[in-house]
Every structure is written in C-alpha cells, then in structure tokens.
Design a protein around this motif. Structure first.
Motif, PDB file in Angstrom:
ATOM      1  N   VAL A   5       0.873  -1.187   0.000  1.00 43.31           N
ATOM      2  CA  VAL A   5       0.000   0.000   0.000  1.00 43.31           C
ATOM      3  C   VAL A   5       0.908   1.235   0.000  1.00 43.31           C
ATOM      4  CG1 VAL A   5      -1.792   1.273   1.258  1.00 43.31           C
ATOM      5  CG2 VAL A   5      -1.785  -1.247   1.282  1.00 43.31           C
ATOM      6  N   VAL A   6       0.738   2.091  -1.007  1.00 43.73           N
ATOM      7  CA  VAL A   6       1.620   3.260  -1.160  1.00 43.73           C
ATOM      8  C   VAL A   6       0.838   4.535  -0.870  1.00 43.73           C
ATOM      9  CG1 VAL A   6       3.130   4.531  -2.755  1.00 43.73           C
ATOM     10  CG2 VAL A   6       2.853   2.043  -3.010  1.00 43.73           C
ATOM     11  N   HIS A  41      -1.574  -1.147  -4.129  1.00 45.69           N
ATOM     12  CA  HIS A  41      -2.589  -0.089  -4.115  1.00 45.69           C
ATOM     13  C   HIS A  41      -1.880   1.264  -3.928  1.00 45.69           C
ATOM     14  CE1 HIS A  41      -5.846  -3.062  -3.455  1.00 45.69           C
ATOM     15  NE2 HIS A  41      -6.630  -2.090  -3.826  1.00 45.69           N
ATOM     16  N   ILE A  42      -2.153   2.193  -4.832  1.00 45.80           N
ATOM     17  CA  ILE A  42      -1.640   3.559  -4.659  1.00 45.80           C
ATOM     18  C   ILE A  42      -2.753   4.373  -4.005  1.00 45.80           C
ATOM     19  CG2 ILE A  42      -0.826   5.629  -5.836  1.00 45.80           C
ATOM     20  CD1 ILE A  42       0.339   3.803  -7.996  1.00 45.80           C
ATOM     21  N   GLU A  43      -2.501   4.754  -2.756  1.00 43.76           N
ATOM     22  CA  GLU A  43      -3.486   5.511  -1.986  1.00 43.76           C
ATOM     23  C   GLU A  43      -3.292   7.006  -2.251  1.00 43.76           C
ATOM     24  OE1 GLU A  43      -5.826   5.045   0.411  1.00 43.76           O
ATOM     25  OE2 GLU A  43      -5.751   2.881   0.757  1.00 43.76           O
ATOM     26  N   GLU A  44      -4.143   7.580  -3.108  1.00 43.03           N
ATOM     27  CA  GLU A  44      -4.073   9.021  -3.372  1.00 43.03           C
ATOM     28  C   GLU A  44      -5.117   9.734  -2.528  1.00 43.03           C
ATOM     29  OE1 GLU A  44      -4.385   8.860  -7.732  1.00 43.03           O
ATOM     30  OE2 GLU A  44      -3.131  10.653  -7.677  1.00 43.03           O
TER      31      GLU A  44
ATOM     32  N   TYR B   7     -10.016  -4.281   0.939  1.00 41.82           N
ATOM     33  CA  TYR B   7      -9.499  -3.772  -0.350  1.00 41.82           C
ATOM     34  C   TYR B   7     -10.163  -4.619  -1.437  1.00 41.82           C
ATOM     35  CZ  TYR B   7      -5.806  -1.280   2.158  1.00 41.82           C
ATOM     36  OH  TYR B   7      -5.122  -0.431   3.003  1.00 41.82           O
ATOM     37  N   HIS B  45     -10.775   1.667  -5.086  1.00 39.80           N
ATOM     38  CA  HIS B  45      -9.781   2.518  -5.750  1.00 39.80           C
ATOM     39  C   HIS B  45     -10.053   2.512  -7.253  1.00 39.80           C
ATOM     40  CE1 HIS B  45      -7.786   1.650  -1.934  1.00 39.80           C
ATOM     41  NE2 HIS B  45      -6.992   2.659  -2.157  1.00 39.80           N
ATOM     42  N   ASN B  49      -5.177   2.905 -10.052  1.00 38.55           N
ATOM     43  CA  ASN B  49      -4.391   2.956  -8.806  1.00 38.55           C
ATOM     44  C   ASN B  49      -4.084   1.571  -8.259  1.00 38.55           C
ATOM     45  OD1 ASN B  49      -5.146   5.734  -9.086  1.00 38.55           O
ATOM     46  ND2 ASN B  49      -4.686   6.014  -6.909  1.00 38.55           N
ATOM     47  N   ILE B  50      -4.426   0.549  -9.005  1.00 41.43           N
ATOM     48  CA  ILE B  50      -4.176  -0.822  -8.529  1.00 41.43           C
ATOM     49  C   ILE B  50      -3.268  -1.542  -9.513  1.00 41.43           C
ATOM     50  CG2 ILE B  50      -5.200  -3.023  -7.847  1.00 41.43           C
ATOM     51  CD1 ILE B  50      -7.828  -1.576  -7.333  1.00 41.43           C
ATOM     52  N   GLY B  51      -2.199  -2.113  -9.013  1.00 41.94           N
ATOM     53  CA  GLY B  51      -1.273  -2.857  -9.871  1.00 41.94           C
ATOM     54  C   GLY B  51      -1.265  -4.325  -9.484  1.00 41.94           C
TER      55      GLY B  51
ATOM     56  N   HIS F   3       4.638   7.024   2.292  1.00 40.95           N
ATOM     57  CA  HIS F   3       4.766   5.901   3.245  1.00 40.95           C
ATOM     58  C   HIS F   3       4.322   4.645   2.521  1.00 40.95           C
ATOM     59  CE1 HIS F   3       3.184   3.917   7.215  1.00 40.95           C
ATOM     60  NE2 HIS F   3       4.372   3.464   6.879  1.00 40.95           N
ATOM     61  N   ILE F   4       5.168   3.619   2.559  1.00 41.96           N
ATOM     62  CA  ILE F   4       4.836   2.347   1.921  1.00 41.96           C
ATOM     63  C   ILE F   4       4.683   1.278   3.002  1.00 41.96           C
ATOM     64  CG2 ILE F   4       5.738   0.508   0.450  1.00 41.96           C
ATOM     65  CD1 ILE F   4       6.922   2.551  -1.401  1.00 41.96           C
ATOM     66  N   VAL F   5       3.546   0.583   2.980  1.00 40.53           N
ATOM     67  CA  VAL F   5       3.301  -0.511   3.925  1.00 40.53           C
ATOM     68  C   VAL F   5       3.328  -1.817   3.132  1.00 40.53           C
ATOM     69  CG1 VAL F   5       1.680  -1.504   5.587  1.00 40.53           C
ATOM     70  CG2 VAL F   5       1.890   0.994   5.393  1.00 40.53           C
ATOM     71  N   VAL F   6       4.203  -2.725   3.525  1.00 43.62           N
ATOM     72  CA  VAL F   6       4.387  -3.981   2.774  1.00 43.62           C
ATOM     73  C   VAL F   6       3.860  -5.154   3.599  1.00 43.62           C
ATOM     74  CG1 VAL F   6       6.071  -5.499   1.631  1.00 43.62           C
ATOM     75  CG2 VAL F   6       6.505  -3.026   1.757  1.00 43.62           C
TER      76      VAL F   6
END
Lengths: 76, 76, 76, 76, 76, 76
Positions: A5-6, A41-44, B7, B45, B49-51, F3-6
């Motif tokens: 999650v970015v 997931h790119i959290e914008e 998600y 999302h 925004n989702i890869g 911030h990146i959560v992995v």
C-alpha cells in the motif's frame, strides 16, 4: 499474497504505471517472491486530507493548494 | 472496536450492502464478538491505482480499462 | 487481489481458522469474487497498544489487563 | 517517520485543519516526537462504503443517506 | 466508528497511555465526535522492519540498533 | 511524507534490508520523489494470522506450519 500500500502524493497516470512496474520488479528481485502474486494499491488523497507538521498541505504550501484546486476542477 | 478494512474491486451499492451484512454475520458467528461493535470500510480505488503483476489493472486488462472509463464518466 | 485486514481483539488459533473460513465464504457468496484470490490478515495487537474512549484497554478494563499479562507470560 | 491514519466520518475542510493541528500537538506533547516529522492522512469514505452493525451507514441512518446524497451532488 | 492507526516508534507503556488520552481529547474537541466511539491502534514494529531513506533503521542508526537489541532481549 | 506498507511473508533481516533499499530506489526513480522522505513499514504476521482461500496458511501448507513452529521457538 504480498500486498503493498503506497501513501503517495498525487501521481500522473504515467508515473503510476512506471512506479507499479518499478516497485514490483524491486520486490521480486530483492525477496525472490513471485511478482504475479503481488498487488499494489496507490493511496491518493486530496491534499486537504493530508497534514504535515500540524497543517493541511493546502494550508502549508500555496502552490499545492493551487494544484489541488486545478485537480478538483479537472476531475469535477 | 473490531474494524475490518476490505481492499476490493469496485462493487455495486447492492453488493456492498450484501457484503457488509455477510461479513458482519460471519465475523459475529465465528468469533462471538458483538456485530454492533464492528465497523467495516470498503476501500475502493480507481483501477488506475491498482497494480497486479507489475502492471496497472487498466493496462493489464482492456475490459477493466473500459469499465473504469465508464465509471469515471458516470461519476464525473 | 482482494485483501481483508481485520483489526480484532486476540482470538484463539481455532477462532482465527473459523473466522478466516467464514469471512472468505461470506465474501465470495456476497460479491461473486473468487475465494482463492482473497488474502486475509488478522491484525492482533497487545491490549497495551489499543485505546478506546481515551484509555488503553489494559487501563480501562482490569480483566483485560489480567488476560494480557497471562498472554505475555505464556508467549514469553 | 510517524504516520497517523484517521478513519473518520466526513469532516468539513475547517474541521480537518483543526483536527490535524490538534492531533499533531497532542502527539508531540505526549510522545516528545517532533511534530514536523508527523504525517496525517484523513481517510474519508462514501457512507455507502462504511458498514456498522451489518448495515451500510446509508441504509442504517436515513439522515446520513440524505447527507451523502447532497455531498455527491455538490461534488459531482 | 472513528478509528486512528498510529505508526510510531516504540513508546513506553506510560507514553502510550498519555498519547491515547491526548489524541482522543484532541480528536473529540476538534471534530465534535464522541470520544467513546474512537478506537486507537498503536502500530509498533521492530526497527528491523522500518526503513527510512532506503535503509533499515537498525542499519542507519547504531543507537537504534542497540536499543532494538535490548528491547528484543528484555522481551525474549 | 510518502509511506509504503508492505504486507509480506516473513523475510530474513538481510532480505528486509535489500527489499527496503530496492523499493526506495524504485520509488525515487519512478516518481522523482525524494527517497529521504520515504518511510517503509514491513508488516510481518504469524502465519497463523494470514488466510488465503479460506484457510490459515499454517493449515493450508504443512511446510509453512513447520517453518512457523521453528520461527516461534527460535523467537520464544
């Protein structure tokens, strides 16, 4: 299973594509885990919803407020 | 206190309602915890925004790109 | 791709298994999405790390403090 | 490095600014950690995407459904 | 319903209690939302699991590595 | 701010360091955002807390159950 999650400032669609490709490659090469199983997931968020140092970004940085206004109008 | 964050790909409003009801029932019955204390957030999302597997969903699957375009237009 | 994150009080291993099975079934039946693609994370925290109504759970509820002490000792 | 994610009902922009300032001050004073390093994200969701007690908020509370409708129209 | 997740460096139990109380008060006063409905999770991670500027904290800061070692030994 | 959560399976400390370095480089090069502002959290969970396809990982895969047992014993 792996999920990244970015939380990121707004990115153009092109940068999202490059970012997802680069993060996936980096994750696979550094961990050995299969890239096909990785979801990103790119959290914008609106810059009205992000605070740094106790201020909303749109209050702290006039140029960001201007950018956010244009983004909202284009995506209205 | 319990909080579930989902998600998920885009769901119709009807499916969101069914999903929230089903997850809440499942959580209460399996844990014995009170359903009234459970909050669920459905994190939707843009498919931009989702890869998955290193590509944006809208690049990897043309039909998803088409669906995303229609969604954006309907919700413009 | 779907990913469910569950912020939950501590559960026995048995309840975790039942909960994961029940949530997965509920999600699949209510959304039509393939259960095999669903990942669930159960986020367990020490009751010293959870606050409700302005107090740590272990300060607000003596019985929870006792349970947390036993858990820590058993898992020391 | 510290990052606070706030899952909250919708807030006016003014309340977001007050909330970010208050949370940042509270965090700095209670932990001694530098406010300038703290990022806060306010996670706002449509009330169609939030479930409590097994129902979507917009199904459980007619006044919330009405508010959500107005919000969507204003931000259409 | 409101839920606050705090990604924070390690805090003593005393600081956790003060932080939860302060954040809850700040949230209630700034938003008008009922403090009794607010849940806070303090997400603590090993400093081996946190990276800043491309390095694990325990690699970037020797004093943090030392602190983490002592924490692990005390909580072994 | 980024911030990146992995959410990842367990990684050795060495792989965590390589992964954080690789993800940070990838993020900086693909977005142009300053690597020094990026925080990464690696979310590791017990395999008893992760479900895939409706089963706990430790129920679904005997070899994972064995690995989890050894991890718990080593970190007891």
């Amino acid at each position: 299973m792996p999920h990244i999650v970015v939380y990121s400032p707004r990115l153009t669609r092109e940068k999202k594509a490059t970012c997802v490709a680069a993060l996936t490659k980096a994750f696979e090469e550094s961990t050995g885990l299969d890239a096909n199983l990785l979801t990103i997931h790119i959290e914008e968020h609106s810059y009205d919803n992000i605070g740094v140092g106790g201020k909303l970004l749109t209050d702290a940085y006039p140029e960001i407020a201007e950018r956010e206004k244009q983004f909202q109008e284009t995506n209205q």
